[in-house]
Enzyme design. Structure first.
Site, PDB file in Angstrom:
ATOM      1  N   THR A   1      44.644  29.006 -54.354  1.00 12.88           N
ATOM      2  CA  THR A   1      44.681  30.343 -54.895  1.00 12.88           C
ATOM      3  C   THR A   1      43.984  31.447 -53.757  1.00 12.88           C
ATOM      4  O   THR A   1      43.039  31.097 -53.136  1.00 12.88           O
ATOM      5  CB  THR A   1      43.867  30.405 -56.261  1.00 12.88           C
ATOM      6  OG1 THR A   1      43.725  31.591 -56.570  1.00 12.88           O
ATOM      7  CG2 THR A   1      42.605  29.698 -56.210  1.00 12.88           C
TER       8      THR A   1
ATOM      9  N   TYR B   1      35.751  29.385 -60.546  1.00 14.53           N
ATOM     10  CA  TYR B   1      37.129  28.841 -60.201  1.00 14.53           C
ATOM     11  C   TYR B   1      37.544  28.795 -59.271  1.00 14.53           C
ATOM     12  O   TYR B   1      38.127  27.773 -58.608  1.00 14.53           O
ATOM     13  CB  TYR B   1      38.307  29.910 -61.173  1.00 14.53           C
ATOM     14  CG  TYR B   1      39.586  29.616 -60.898  1.00 14.53           C
ATOM     15  CD1 TYR B   1      40.275  28.553 -61.157  1.00 14.53           C
ATOM     16  CD2 TYR B   1      40.487  30.718 -60.000  1.00 14.53           C
ATOM     17  CE1 TYR B   1      41.828  28.236 -60.840  1.00 14.53           C
ATOM     18  CE2 TYR B   1      41.646  30.496 -59.802  1.00 14.53           C
ATOM     19  CZ  TYR B   1      42.446  29.357 -60.232  1.00 14.53           C
ATOM     20  OH  TYR B   1      43.584  29.124 -59.924  1.00 14.53           O
TER      21      TYR B   1
HETATM   22  N1  LIG Z   1      49.125  31.306 -62.524  1.00 17.94           N
HETATM   23  C1  LIG Z   1      48.879  31.796 -61.308  1.00 17.94           C
HETATM   24  O1  LIG Z   1      48.820  33.061 -61.207  1.00 17.94           O
HETATM   25  C2  LIG Z   1      48.062  31.090 -60.249  1.00 17.94           C
HETATM   26  C3  LIG Z   1      47.641  31.604 -59.191  1.00 17.94           C
HETATM   27  C4  LIG Z   1      47.056  30.635 -58.230  1.00 17.94           C
HETATM   28  C5  LIG Z   1      46.943  29.500 -58.421  1.00 17.94           C
HETATM   29  N2  LIG Z   1      47.250  28.967 -59.602  1.00 17.94           N
HETATM   30  C6  LIG Z   1      47.076  27.396 -59.706  1.00 17.94           C
HETATM   31  O2  LIG Z   1      48.406  26.980 -59.877  1.00 17.94           O
HETATM   32  C7  LIG Z   1      48.109  25.717 -60.923  1.00 17.94           C
HETATM   33  C8  LIG Z   1      49.227  25.676 -62.066  1.00 17.94           C
HETATM   34  O3  LIG Z   1      48.870  27.120 -62.807  1.00 17.94           O
HETATM   35  P1  LIG Z   1      49.635  27.307 -63.929  1.00 17.94           P
HETATM   36  O4  LIG Z   1      49.673  29.178 -64.001  1.00 17.94           O
HETATM   37  O5  LIG Z   1      50.803  26.839 -64.070  1.00 17.94           O
HETATM   38  O6  LIG Z   1      48.696  26.909 -65.060  1.00 17.94           O
HETATM   39  P2  LIG Z   1      49.156  26.148 -66.639  1.00 17.94           P
HETATM   40  O7  LIG Z   1      47.868  26.271 -67.583  1.00 17.94           O
HETATM   41  O8  LIG Z   1      50.475  26.954 -67.247  1.00 17.94           O
HETATM   42  O9  LIG Z   1      49.514  24.790 -66.271  1.00 17.94           O
HETATM   43  C9  LIG Z   1      48.507  23.993 -65.936  1.00 17.94           C
HETATM   44  C10 LIG Z   1      48.959  22.513 -66.618  1.00 17.94           C
HETATM   45  O10 LIG Z   1      48.164  21.498 -66.356  1.00 17.94           O
HETATM   46  C11 LIG Z   1      47.928  20.856 -67.448  1.00 17.94           C
HETATM   47  N3  LIG Z   1      46.623  20.216 -67.413  1.00 17.94           N
HETATM   48  C12 LIG Z   1      45.285  21.011 -67.064  1.00 17.94           C
HETATM   49  N4  LIG Z   1      44.305  19.996 -67.164  1.00 17.94           N
HETATM   50  C13 LIG Z   1      44.941  18.771 -67.050  1.00 17.94           C
HETATM   51  C14 LIG Z   1      44.240  17.397 -67.106  1.00 17.94           C
HETATM   52  N5  LIG Z   1      42.939  17.246 -66.891  1.00 17.94           N
HETATM   53  N6  LIG Z   1      44.988  16.315 -67.229  1.00 17.94           N
HETATM   54  C15 LIG Z   1      46.549  16.518 -67.329  1.00 17.94           C
HETATM   55  N7  LIG Z   1      47.089  17.926 -67.191  1.00 17.94           N
HETATM   56  C16 LIG Z   1      46.035  18.783 -67.320  1.00 17.94           C
HETATM   57  C17 LIG Z   1      47.816  21.608 -68.608  1.00 17.94           C
HETATM   58  O11 LIG Z   1      48.217  21.127 -69.844  1.00 17.94           O
HETATM   59  C18 LIG Z   1      49.358  22.587 -67.995  1.00 17.94           C
HETATM   60  O12 LIG Z   1      50.355  22.035 -68.326  1.00 17.94           O
HETATM   61  C19 LIG Z   1      46.583  25.593 -61.015  1.00 17.94           C
HETATM   62  O13 LIG Z   1      46.308  24.734 -60.296  1.00 17.94           O
HETATM   63  C20 LIG Z   1      46.285  26.944 -60.782  1.00 17.94           C
HETATM   64  O14 LIG Z   1      44.999  27.063 -60.344  1.00 17.94           O
HETATM   65  C21 LIG Z   1      47.826  29.498 -60.458  1.00 17.94           C
END
Ligand SMILES: NC(=O)c1ccc[n+]([C@@H]2O[C@H](COP(=O)([O-])OP(=O)(O)OC[C@H]3O[C@@H](n4cnc5c(N)ncnc54)[C@H](O)[C@@H]3O)[C@@H](O)[C@H]2O)c1
Length: 336
Positions: free
Chosen positions: A129, A153
């Site tokens: 991120t 985070y």
């Molecule tokens: N959304 C953003 O703008 C953004 C920006 C930068 C980085 N990210 C990174 O992208 C990745 C995905 O983000 P997202 O927005 O799709 O989030 P999200 O919450 O929609 O998806 C995360 C998924 O991981 C699963 N999960 C979480 N912990 C778990 C565990 N211990 N075991 C099994 N499954 C687990 C959740 O059920 C969910 O389906 C993350 O690593 C996040 O840090 C997101």
């Protein structure tokens, strides 16, 4: 190839799996505990699978913290690559409950990397991120910009990056790509999947929810930043363009290239007021927007320098258009 995707029932992971289904012939395995992801997203991905080619996703509803169960999954399959999305992602929550974040993000990621090494998995793609940069002095950050995260985070993600780099350094048969995402927004152009997390704090999702009346009003946090209209400027990237960077990264690693880190954004930004004006325009709704004090740790401008991902991965964004981002976010919001 056999690809394990963690967190694919969530927002970004599901868009990457959709592209893996539609654009490759890889076998796809998913681990997700459905803490913020949804079974209906997995079902929709399987519908897309059946309409595209034979087969379906092998889905394990498991939590990454259950090390023995996760190890069995590695033992019973032969993965070529892991794409790791599963994480906890809400910055204020990470301040209130940092250990949840260190356990779920850093500890579980470290265990996953260990399993990759124990079971000869060759490649790892990691969701990082722009939060790893903290409050950079320069408004347009390169991969060389100093990493100084300002919240738990961001630190959990930077620590995971370090573990990954050290593991790859020590094992010639293991390589990785770290993708540092900027502000991810929008939804599948065909409106089949999108962001379903109800308490999401992302500006474009919140403005879409306000446009359709799920929220009565929304806030602008600070209007006296040193920007043309006084509100923060961010680099909003359509989720399908972000997803395509993962497929490029996978091909890059498969071709035997070295481990690497890339910013993924469009390299230009929009202010909070510009985003709200665009959402009002595409929705046709003049929804209520109130002023609120600045939040701690919000830099005035945060934009990617994306030259490296364009040059090294030949990444070509297709939806670099704020209207399209807002329209797809709005269309998706109406379905949930
Ligand atoms: N959304 C953003 O703008 C953004 C920006 C930068 C980085 N990210 C990174 O992208 C990745 C995905 O983000 P997202 O927005 O799709 O989030 P999200 O919450 O929609 O998806 C995360 C998924 O991981 C699963 N999960 C979480 N912990 C778990 C565990 N211990 N075991 C099994 N499954 C687990 C959740 O059920 C969910 O389906 C993350 O690593 C996040 O840090 C997101």
């Amino acid at each position: 190839m056999n690809i394990l995707v963690t967190g694919a029932a969530g927002y970004i992971g599901s868009h990457v799996v959709k592209q893996l289904i539609e654009e490759t012939d890889h076998s796809i395995f998913v681990i997700d505990n459905l803490s913020t992801g949804h079974q209906k997203t997995i079902d929709k991905l399987n519908d897309i699978f059946q309409q595209t080619r034979d087969g379906e996703i092998t889905f394990y509803r498991e939590d990454l913290k259950n090390f023995e169960v996760i190890e069995k999954i590695f033992k019973n399959n032969s993965f070529d690559a892991v794409i790791h999305f599963a994480a906890s992602i809400v910055v204020p929550e990470s301040v209130e409950n940092p250990l949840k974040y260190y356990m779920n993000n850093t500890v579980n990621t470290t265990h996953l990397i260990k399993l990759c090494n124990d079971y000869n998995v060759k490649h790892f793609i990691f969701s990082s991120t722009a939060a790893v940069y903290g409050e950079p002095i320069e408004s347009q950050v390169t991969e060389e910009t100093q990493t100084e995260p300002i919240n738990p985070y961001g630190r959990t993600k930077l620590m995971s990056e370090m573990v990954l780099k050290d593991a790859s350094c020590a094992n010639d048969a293991f390589s990785h790509v770290i993708l540092r995402y900027f502000n991810v927004a929008g939804a599948d152009i065909h409106n089949r999947i999108g962001q379903s997390f109800p308490n999401a704090t992302h500006l474009i999702k919140v403005s879409a929810q306000t446009a359709i009346g799920t929220r009565e009003k929304m806030m602008i946090f600070g209007e006296d930043y040193n920007t043309p209209d006084g509100t923060c400027i961010r680099d909003y990237i359509h989720v399908d363009d972000l997803a395509s960077a993962h497929l490029k990264a996978l091909a890059y690693l498969e071709q035997g290239n070295k481990s690497n880190v890339f910013n993924v954004g469009y390299g230009h930004g929009f202010s909070v007021k510009e985003v709200i004006a665009t959402m009002k325009k595409v929705s046709g709704v003049d929804f209520r927007v109130d002023s609120a004090p600045k939040r701690a740790g919000d830099p005035a401008v945060l934009i990617s320098n994306n030259e490296k991902v364009k040059q090294v991965l030949s990444w070509k964004p297709k939806h670099d258009d704020l209207d399209v981002i807002c329209m797809t976010a709005l269309a998706w919001e109406k379905t949930i």
